[in-house]
Motif scaffolding. Structure first.
Motif, short mmCIF file in Angstrom:
data_model
loop_
_atom_site.label_atom_id
_atom_site.label_comp_id
_atom_site.label_asym_id
_atom_site.label_seq_id
_atom_site.Cartn_x
_atom_site.Cartn_y
_atom_site.Cartn_z
N ARG A 15 -33.63 15.99 12.13
CA ARG A 15 -32.41 16.30 11.40
C ARG A 15 -31.58 15.02 11.31
O ARG A 15 -31.34 14.37 12.31
N TRP A 16 -31.18 14.66 10.08
CA TRP A 16 -30.41 13.45 9.87
C TRP A 16 -28.98 13.80 9.47
O TRP A 16 -28.76 14.57 8.53
N LEU A 17 -28.02 13.21 10.18
CA LEU A 17 -26.59 13.37 9.89
C LEU A 17 -26.06 11.96 9.61
O LEU A 17 -25.77 11.20 10.54
N LEU A 18 -25.92 11.62 8.34
CA LEU A 18 -25.67 10.24 7.94
C LEU A 18 -24.36 10.10 7.20
O LEU A 18 -24.11 10.79 6.21
N ASN A 19 -23.53 9.18 7.67
CA ASN A 19 -22.22 8.93 7.09
C ASN A 19 -22.22 7.58 6.38
O ASN A 19 -22.39 6.54 7.01
N CYS B 40 -16.48 6.67 6.66
CA CYS B 40 -16.86 7.18 7.98
C CYS B 40 -15.71 7.85 8.72
O CYS B 40 -15.49 7.61 9.91
N TRP B 41 -15.00 8.72 8.01
CA TRP B 41 -13.81 9.35 8.61
C TRP B 41 -14.16 10.20 9.83
O TRP B 41 -13.33 10.41 10.72
N GLY B 42 -15.39 10.70 9.91
CA GLY B 42 -15.76 11.56 11.04
C GLY B 42 -15.81 10.84 12.37
O GLY B 42 -15.86 11.48 13.42
N SER C 225 -10.92 10.64 15.69
CA SER C 225 -10.54 11.98 16.14
C SER C 225 -9.11 12.37 15.78
O SER C 225 -8.70 13.50 16.04
N ALA C 226 -8.35 11.46 15.17
CA ALA C 226 -6.92 11.69 15.01
C ALA C 226 -6.55 12.67 13.90
O ALA C 226 -5.47 13.25 13.91
N SER C 227 -7.42 12.87 12.93
CA SER C 227 -7.04 13.68 11.78
C SER C 227 -7.74 15.04 11.77
O SER C 227 -8.80 15.23 12.37
N LYS C 228 -7.14 15.97 11.07
CA LYS C 228 -7.72 17.31 10.91
C LYS C 228 -9.08 17.22 10.24
O LYS C 228 -10.04 17.88 10.65
N THR D 166 -15.07 17.64 10.48
CA THR D 166 -16.39 17.04 10.26
C THR D 166 -17.16 16.93 11.57
O THR D 166 -18.38 17.18 11.60
N ARG D 167 -16.47 16.63 12.65
CA ARG D 167 -17.14 16.58 13.95
C ARG D 167 -17.72 17.95 14.32
O ARG D 167 -18.79 18.04 14.93
N LYS D 168 -17.03 19.00 13.95
CA LYS D 168 -17.55 20.35 14.20
C LYS D 168 -18.85 20.56 13.44
O LYS D 168 -19.76 21.25 13.92
N GLU D 169 -18.95 19.95 12.25
CA GLU D 169 -20.19 20.05 11.48
C GLU D 169 -21.33 19.33 12.19
O GLU D 169 -22.47 19.83 12.21
#
Length: 311
Positions: A177-181, A285-287, A290-293, A298-301
C-alpha cells in the motif's frame, strides 16, 4: 482562498528561506551545494525516539536505517517511511514525530532509512539505499501487511525504487500500500510543465518552479546521474501497470500539483489503482504538520489506511 493556517505556514517558510534557497540556478548551484554539505549530517533525536519506541539500527547498501517498534501492542505491520527534502536535506523533527505517531496509533514497525543525499550521491544510489531497507523487511510480515508513506522526494523515491526493481530485474517485494504526498514525476520539467508551474509559483510558499527545471537543482541531479539510470526521473513515460493500491495527495497551492492531470490520464490509460486527494488551498505535504485541522484529518487517513492492513 488561502486559509489563516496557510498564511502562518507561508510566514514560517519565508523566515526559513525555504523557497529562496531552492531557487538557485546555473553557477549558483555549485556555491549552494558546497554550503549545504555542512547541514546534511545532523544528530539523530535518539532520546525522543527511545522514549516512545524500541529503536534498532542497521546499515545496508551505504544506508543507515532506523527501525522503530512499539513498546506494546504490535500489530504485525511494517511501514517504510520515506522523508522529503529534495534529495538534499536530512529528515526534520516533524518526520520523526509523525513516524512515532503512526507507530503508536497503529502498532506498526517503522523502517526509516537515512538515505544518501545529493551531491555526494546520485539518484540511483539513493534508491539502492532504500532497497537495503526493503531487503530487511522482506519475509518479516504476512502478505498484505506492509505500506510506504512518502513525502515529496520521498514519495518520488518510492516510485523510483519500484521502477528500479522492474528495470533491473530484481525480485524484491515492494510494500503493498502506497501513501504518497506530492511526488515529483518528471525531472527536469518539460516546457509545458514549467509554464504551468510558473503560474502556481506565486502561491507556493515552499517550492520554486525553478527547482525542477534544467537550470535548477533537479536539472543538475539529472545531469550527474548515470545515463543508464535516467529513466528513474521520468516515471510517467513508462508503464506503471502493476503498482499497488496508491493514494496521492497534492495541494492546489504547490507547483507539483501540475502532475495531477498527468496522473489522471495515466490512471485511465493503464487502469491504475490510484486515488488522488486534492487539497484546496493547501500547500506542499500539508499532512506532515500537526498544527492545522486539515493536517490532522489527513493524518487520520494515513492511520486508517495502515490499520486496514491488519484486517
Amino acid at each position: 482562498m488561502t486559509t489563516f493556517r496557510y498564511r502562518m505556514f507561508e510566514h514560517a517558510a519565508k523566515r526559513l528561506k525555504m523557497k529562496e534557497n531552492l531557487s538557485v540556478s546555473g553557477d549558483e548551484r555549485t556555491r549552494f551545494l558546497a554550503q549545504l554539505r555542512s547541514h546534511q549530517s545532523v544528530e539523530l533525536p535518539y532520546k525522543y525516539l527511545r522514549k516512545h519506541a524500541e529503536v534498532g539500527t542497521f546499515t545496508s547498501r551505504n544506508c543507515k536505517t532506523l527501525i522503530l517498534t512499539p513498546h506494546e501492542n504490535p500489530s504485525g505491520i511494517g511501514v517504510l517511511y520515506l522523508y522529503g527534502g529534495g534529495f538534499l536535506n536530512p529528515p526534520r523533527m516533524e518526520d520523526y514525530k509523525l513516524a512515532v505517531t503512526l507507530m503508536e496509533e497503529t502498532g506498526c514497525d517503522i523502517y526509516f532509512p537515512l538515505y544518501p543525499l545529493f551531491p555526494d550521491h546520485v539518484m540511483h544510489e539513493t534508491v539502492e539505499g532504500v532497497i537495503g531497507a526493503l531487503e530487511k523487511m522482506a519475509g518479516v510480515y504476512p502478505r498484505g501487511h506492509t505500506a510506504v508513506l512518502g513525502f515529496s522526494s520521498g514519495a518520488s523515491l518510492c516510485i523510483y525504487t519500484w521502477m528500479y526493481l522492474m528495470h533491473e530485474g530484481m525480485d524484491l517485494p515492494m510494500p503493498e500500500r502506497w501513501l504518497l504526498n506530492s511526488p515529483v514525476l518528471h525531472i527536469p520539467t518539460s516546457d509545458s510543465e514549467a509554464e504551468q508551474m510558473r503560474k502556481i509559483d506565486a502561491v507556493d510558499p515552499v517550492l520554486p518552479s525553478t527547482f525542477f527545471t534544467e537550470e535548477g537543482l533537479c536539472g543538475l541531479m539529472y545531469e550527474r546521474e548515470e545515463p543508464r539510470y535516467r529513466y528513474l526521473a521520468d516515471p510517467l513515460s513508462y508503464t506503471l501497470s502493476g503498482i499497488p493500491r496508491t493514494d496521492l495527495w497534492y495541494g492546489t497551492h504547490e507547483v507539483l500539483s501540475v502532475y495531477m492531470n498527468e496522473v489522471i490520464r495515466k490512471e485511465e490509460l493503464e487502469d491504475l489503482p490510484v486515488t488522488i486527494h486534492e487539497g484546496t488551498g493547501l500547500m506542499h505535504c500539508w499532512g506532515l504538520y500537526s498544527a492545522s485541522k486539515e493536517s490532522r484529518e489527513t493524518r487520520k487517513e494515513y492511520i486508517t489506511a495502515i490499520r486496514e492492513l491488519a484486517v
